[in-house]
Motif scaffolding. Sequence first.
Motif, PDB file in Angstrom:
ATOM      1  N   TRP A   1       0.826  -1.210   0.000  1.00 23.71           N
ATOM      2  CA  TRP A   1       0.000   0.000   0.000  1.00 23.71           C
ATOM      3  C   TRP A   1       0.859   1.259   0.000  1.00 23.71           C
ATOM      4  CZ3 TRP A   1      -4.252  -1.176   4.200  1.00 23.71           C
ATOM      5  CH2 TRP A   1      -5.187  -2.048   3.663  1.00 23.71           C
TER       6      TRP A   1
ATOM      7  N   LEU B   1       4.461   1.295  -0.575  1.00 23.55           N
ATOM      8  CA  LEU B   1       5.646   1.269  -1.432  1.00 23.55           C
ATOM      9  C   LEU B   1       5.334   0.972  -2.891  1.00 23.55           C
ATOM     10  CD1 LEU B   1       8.042  -0.710   0.947  1.00 23.55           C
ATOM     11  CD2 LEU B   1       7.801   1.773   0.699  1.00 23.55           C
ATOM     12  N   GLY B   2       4.118   0.494  -3.185  1.00 26.32           N
ATOM     13  CA  GLY B   2       3.763   0.124  -4.553  1.00 26.32           C
ATOM     14  C   GLY B   2       3.419   1.324  -5.412  1.00 26.32           C
ATOM     15  N   ASN B   3       3.261   1.054  -6.698  1.00 26.47           N
ATOM     16  CA  ASN B   3       2.870   2.100  -7.654  1.00 26.47           C
ATOM     17  C   ASN B   3       1.486   1.775  -8.172  1.00 26.47           C
ATOM     18  OD1 ASN B   3       5.181   3.679  -7.574  1.00 26.47           O
ATOM     19  ND2 ASN B   3       6.257   2.265  -8.933  1.00 26.47           N
ATOM     20  N   PRO B   4       0.605   2.696  -8.418  1.00 26.96           N
ATOM     21  CA  PRO B   4       0.703   4.103  -8.057  1.00 26.96           C
ATOM     22  C   PRO B   4       0.486   4.301  -6.562  1.00 26.96           C
ATOM     23  CG  PRO B   4      -1.441   3.681  -9.010  1.00 26.96           C
ATOM     24  CD  PRO B   4      -0.678   2.395  -9.074  1.00 26.96           C
ATOM     25  N   ARG B   5       1.120   5.311  -6.021  1.00 31.07           N
ATOM     26  CA  ARG B   5       1.022   5.579  -4.589  1.00 31.07           C
ATOM     27  C   ARG B   5      -0.077   6.593  -4.320  1.00 31.07           C
ATOM     28  NH1 ARG B   5       7.366   6.149  -3.310  1.00 31.07           N
ATOM     29  NH2 ARG B   5       7.865   3.968  -3.616  1.00 31.07           N
ATOM     30  N   ASP B   6      -0.912   6.250  -3.388  1.00 31.84           N
ATOM     31  CA  ASP B   6      -1.938   7.175  -2.903  1.00 31.84           C
ATOM     32  C   ASP B   6      -1.904   7.089  -1.384  1.00 31.84           C
ATOM     33  OD1 ASP B   6      -4.049   8.830  -2.444  1.00 31.84           O
ATOM     34  OD2 ASP B   6      -5.557   7.565  -3.427  1.00 31.84           O
TER      35      ASP B   6
END
Length: 96
Positions: A55, A57-62
Amino acid sequence: MIPGVYAATTWLATNLLFLFQDYHGDGSVAGFPGPGTWLVFGVILVPVYVMLLAWFLGNPRDVRTALLGTGIFFGLIVLLWTAMLIQTLLIGVIFY
């Protein structure tokens, strides 16, 4: 095992003995911490740890959505643990 975590859980177990029932007769504390605790928190919950890391460190980051999901997740955990504590105390009062 991590020494600091082991020391903290041992301290909690020895200072909160009123939450645990001892059925073994050898003076050991039933409940936390035990080998099952390390199995659950160290092995079985690995997918949950990966989900939380993804949640943030991943892409896309929100970040806002990740914090919302984390808050809801930990809110549910607190709710479940509180319910189990109350249930354990009620069982102790009713049956012992």
